[in-house]
Scaffold this active site. Structure first.
Site, PDB file in Angstrom:
ATOM      1  N   ASP A 258       0.862  -1.168   0.000  1.00  0.00           N
ATOM      2  CA  ASP A 258       0.000   0.000   0.000  1.00  0.00           C
ATOM      3  C   ASP A 258       0.910   1.234   0.000  1.00  0.00           C
ATOM      4  OD1 ASP A 258      -3.187   0.601   1.655  1.00  0.00           O
ATOM      5  OD2 ASP A 258      -2.099   1.742   0.155  1.00  0.00           O
TER       6      ASP A 258
HETATM    7  C1  GLC Z   1      -4.173   4.357  -0.239  1.00  0.00           C
HETATM    8  C2  GLC Z   1      -5.112   3.219   0.147  1.00  0.00           C
HETATM    9  C3  GLC Z   1      -5.218   2.129  -0.878  1.00  0.00           C
HETATM   10  C4  GLC Z   1      -5.034   2.710  -2.273  1.00  0.00           C
HETATM   11  C5  GLC Z   1      -3.602   3.215  -2.354  1.00  0.00           C
HETATM   12  C6  GLC Z   1      -3.302   3.816  -3.734  1.00  0.00           C
HETATM   13  O1  GLC Z   1      -3.416   4.740   0.868  1.00  0.00           O
HETATM   14  O2  GLC Z   1      -4.852   2.595   1.394  1.00  0.00           O
HETATM   15  O3  GLC Z   1      -6.503   1.514  -0.715  1.00  0.00           O
HETATM   16  O4  GLC Z   1      -5.254   1.702  -3.249  1.00  0.00           O
HETATM   17  O5  GLC Z   1      -3.312   4.170  -1.345  1.00  0.00           O
HETATM   18  O6  GLC Z   1      -4.060   4.970  -3.926  1.00  0.00           O
END
Ligand code: GLC
Length: 730
Positions: A258
């Protein structure tokens, strides 16, 4: 869909891999975002494996051209974006979609979204979110399918199929990403990014199952979650990322981190610095780091072969190259900008409107809804009367806007004189607004109170400690109630709310969530009766935030209560009556609260009524061996539309194992079927109940058992309204 390439494709991957340097391999194992196109080009020139969408088909082609023409191995890039519930055509938020209890709803979202996003050059979405959550304080409940494991598993798998289609190489398919693996929804206090500590049996039976279902459905990628489990962050958790996900379940795609999830390992206190974090994460089984921290465009990296095995890196690169091959990117990485879908098609609008209409939940109704023909003067009040904030969390700037409820009502019922007043605001406290609404009410036949939660209070980093309607919206409901004029409340929100302070005053309440681009006409059609609502709650609505977590599939405890709490000081003499006085006093409840949630999981009413016959089973007993060999029970029930209107009913099947080695939930949803019945029509709904429905994970690794004994099969319209029949496992 298993990621199996044909031999020629596998050979190409091997040939590429053998020609790549250490830095070139590492560069494939990261994704980053640069708002300026020139900066994004530099990343691609440096060999990065994936980037976030540069916001148009042309810009995506431009970056692909750099990858193909300006890098040593001409490896195309993966272009990714969070297409969570729509790209151009915005669908209801996933929590609302869950309320439809219809897998076709998330699948239609994913199919439409994939076609729109792929036409723009996006080939990887970070969805579906399949985090089970029993805590509405967590803002991200809006992105998932609610508190139930089975519902989340079925809808998550449907969404994976929708995104990935029949073949990843179809131009309208994108890589799905089951997220956030795993346990993110169990954050202590419902506070985003907070600590998670779960027993292995609960992790397996509640939180891992939807991911297993997504992997079985062929999810090409899985995203690691920010949280720890038992003190070990998932981003560096070898047992979860490799032993369970890849070795036990056979996941052949990629595990992506993430955003800065690897860098966060330092703050978690398990890594000395970023370099240490990277080595730990990739060693644990992460394949793609989200942040661009692995190697810079000039090839500088602190991750060296003496700290991270070549075998692990090669495995990760192979997984990335397989995905790019499966998408057909090596054959043609470009899209036709002239074919980019930039506005919703009529088909898309119809699909999202149908999804919205199927997701509305009628919580209460004394007959005030739908609007009676005699209603001629309607007062519409509340901050949602003329708001267009219906799209919900996680919608990109590409999302087609929604209209207002006021306009939709005028269009749906031009014969009605509609007056609109603000009545309250989301964050304000202006009693004058309520007074003005109350004064106007007396000149109308019906008041519609359109209140809720702005989408800015939902989603990531939006945990709330107070689950009531924000601002002075509750005061508005009370002010309208005091006028004595018939009224109905329409809720637009992204999480279960606490309604205790006004719910008993309201003759009718419609849960309308954040329903996307076609929200307003969908809500208007339900209010006017053009659509008969049939949605069901995918999460329990608590009576109080102090009651959280409250969920239907709880253990019975050793002291199950039968009556609610009482603050009256009862004269109980422990000396005389002793702790043995285990009447309802000494049982698991709150002294100041009635039992159970305000509205139960699976709850939802209709403008018609339905009757259920007694459930019956195909056989009353099966041996464990027969079940292990695939035999099933069949349980059937007759459902009848006993009202005067056609409508849908969501028939639910719950299982209970009253005696087992580990205490089992008092109910576990194991089947649901949404059926459409005209007035007077009956149908027989049959569910099969097999090994997977009767057994449970013991928490001893991957041990799953079906234990002999009596089981109860409960069938009905919600978790708290069922009729049961017994079966026996010998
Ligand atoms: C965010 C979220 C995740 C998302 C990622 C990319 O922090 O936790 O769900 O897909 O970043 O945007």
């Amino acid at each position: 869909m298993a990621l199996h390439l044909d031999p020629a494709q596998e050979d190409r991957v091997d040939t590429l891999l053998s020609a790549m340097t250490w830095q070139e391999k590492l560069a494939q194992l990261q994704i980053a975002y640069r708002p300026r196109q020139e900066d994004a080009r530099e990343l691609v020139r440096g060999g990065i494996g994936a980037v976030f969408w540069p916001r148009s088909a042309e810009a995506a082609n431009d970056l692909q051209r750099v990858a193909v023409e300006e890098t040593p191995h001409s490896i195309p890039i993966l272009v990714a974006l969070d297409v969570v519930h729509g790209h151009r055509t915005v669908f209801p938020v996933p929590l609302a979609q869950a309320a439809s209890f219809d897998p076709a709803v998330p699948e239609s979202d994913a199919r439409t979204s994939a076609a729109e996003a792929a036409s723009a050059g996006v080939r990887w979405t970070f969805a579906p979110m399949v985090d089970v959550c029993r805590d509405p304080r967590w803002g991200r409940v809006v992105e998932g399918f609610g508190e139930d494991t089975h519902l989340t598993s079925v809808l998550g798998a449907a969404k994976v199929r929708g995104y990935q289609g029949a073949s990843l190489s179809d131009g309208g398919s994108v890589l799905a990403c089951a997220k956030h693996y795993v346990g993110y929804g169990a954050a202590e206090g419902g506070r985003d990014y907070n600590t998670v500590d779960l027993s292995e049996q609960r992790l397996r039976n509640v939180y891992l199952e939807p991911f297993r279902a997504a992997v079985l459905a062929g999810a090409a990628t899985v995203m690691a979650s920010f949280n720890t489990i038992a003190g070990r962050p998932v981003h560096a958790n070898r047992r979860l990322l490799t032993d369970v996900l890849k070795d036990e379940w056979g996941h052949r795609g990629c595990v992506v981190g993430d955003a800065d999830g690897v860098a966060n390992l330092v703050a978690h206190g398990v890594a000395e610095d970023l370099s240490d974090a990277l080595v730990q994460a990739f060693s644990a089984g992460l394949d793609v780091e989200m942040g661009g921290n692995v190697v810079d465009p000039a090839g500088h990296t602190t991750v060296t072969p003496d700290r991270l095995s070549v075998e692990r890196v090669d495995d990760a690169v192979r997984r990335v190259l397989r995905l790019k091959t499966a998408l057909g990117l090596f054959d043609d990485p470009y899209v036709d900008p002239a074919a980019e879908i930039t506005t919703p098609t009529q088909q898309g609008r119809a699909a999202t409107r149908a999804a919205a209409e199927r997701s509305v939940v009628l919580l209460k109704n004394d007959g005030t809804l739908p609007l009676a023909d005699g209603v001629r003067r309607v007062l519409l009040v509340g901050p949602y009367a003329e708001s267009t904030d219906h799209l919900g969390a996680w919608v990109q700037a590409t999302g087609a806007p929604a209209g207002t409820l006021a306009d939709a009502l005028r269009a749906e019922r031009p014969d009605v004189a509609l007056t609109v007043l603000p009545g309250a605001s989301f964050f304000g406290d202006d009693a004058g607004l309520q007074a003005a609404a109350a004064r106007a009410a007396g000149e109308h036949d019906l008041v519609l109170v359109a209140v809720g939660e702005p989408s800015s209070l939902t989603g990531e980093a939006s945990s709330r400690s107070d689950l009531r309607l924000p601002g002075d919206q509750e005061a508005l409901v009370r002010a309208v109630a005091a006028t004595g004029i018939p009224f109905a409340v329409v809720l637009m929100n992204g999480r279960p709310l606490v309604t205790a302070d006004w719910i008993d005053l309201a003759p009718a309440v419609l849960e309308a969530w954040h329903l996307g681009t076609e929200a307003a006409p969908a809500i208007a059609r339900v209010l006017t009766g053009a659509v008969n609502p049939a949605g069901r709650l995918p999460m329990s609505f608590p009576r109080s935030v102090g009651q959280v977590p409250v969920y239907y599939d709880h253990e019975n405890t050793g002291r199950p209560p039968t009556t609610g709490g009482s603050l009256q000081a009862e004269e109980i003499d422990i000396g005389l009556q002793g702790p043995g006085n285990v009447d309802d006093r000494y049982t698991s409840k709150y002294r100041d609260l009635e039992l159970g949630p305000q509205f139960a999981f699976g709850h939802g009413l209709s403008y018609t009524t339905f009757g259920y016959g007694a459930p019956s089973v195909s056989s009353s007993g099966l041996a464990v061996d027969a079940l292990e060999a695939g035999a099933c029970f069949k349980v059937s029930v007759r459902v009848t539309n006993t009202g005067r209107l056609a409508g849908d009913e969501v028939v639910q099947l719950y299982v209970r194992d009253p005696v087992a080695t580990l205490a089992q939930p008092v109910r576990r949803l194991r089947g649901f079927r949404r059926v459409s019945l005209v007035e007077g029509e009956s149908t027989i709904v049959t569910f099969t109940v097999g090994r997977d429905d009767l057994g449970y994970w013991t928490g001893n690794g991957s041990e799953f058992v079906v234990e002999p004994g009596r089981f109860e099969l409960h069938v009905g319209p919600s978790a708290d309204r069922t009729e049961s029949v017994d079966i026996h496992v010998e």
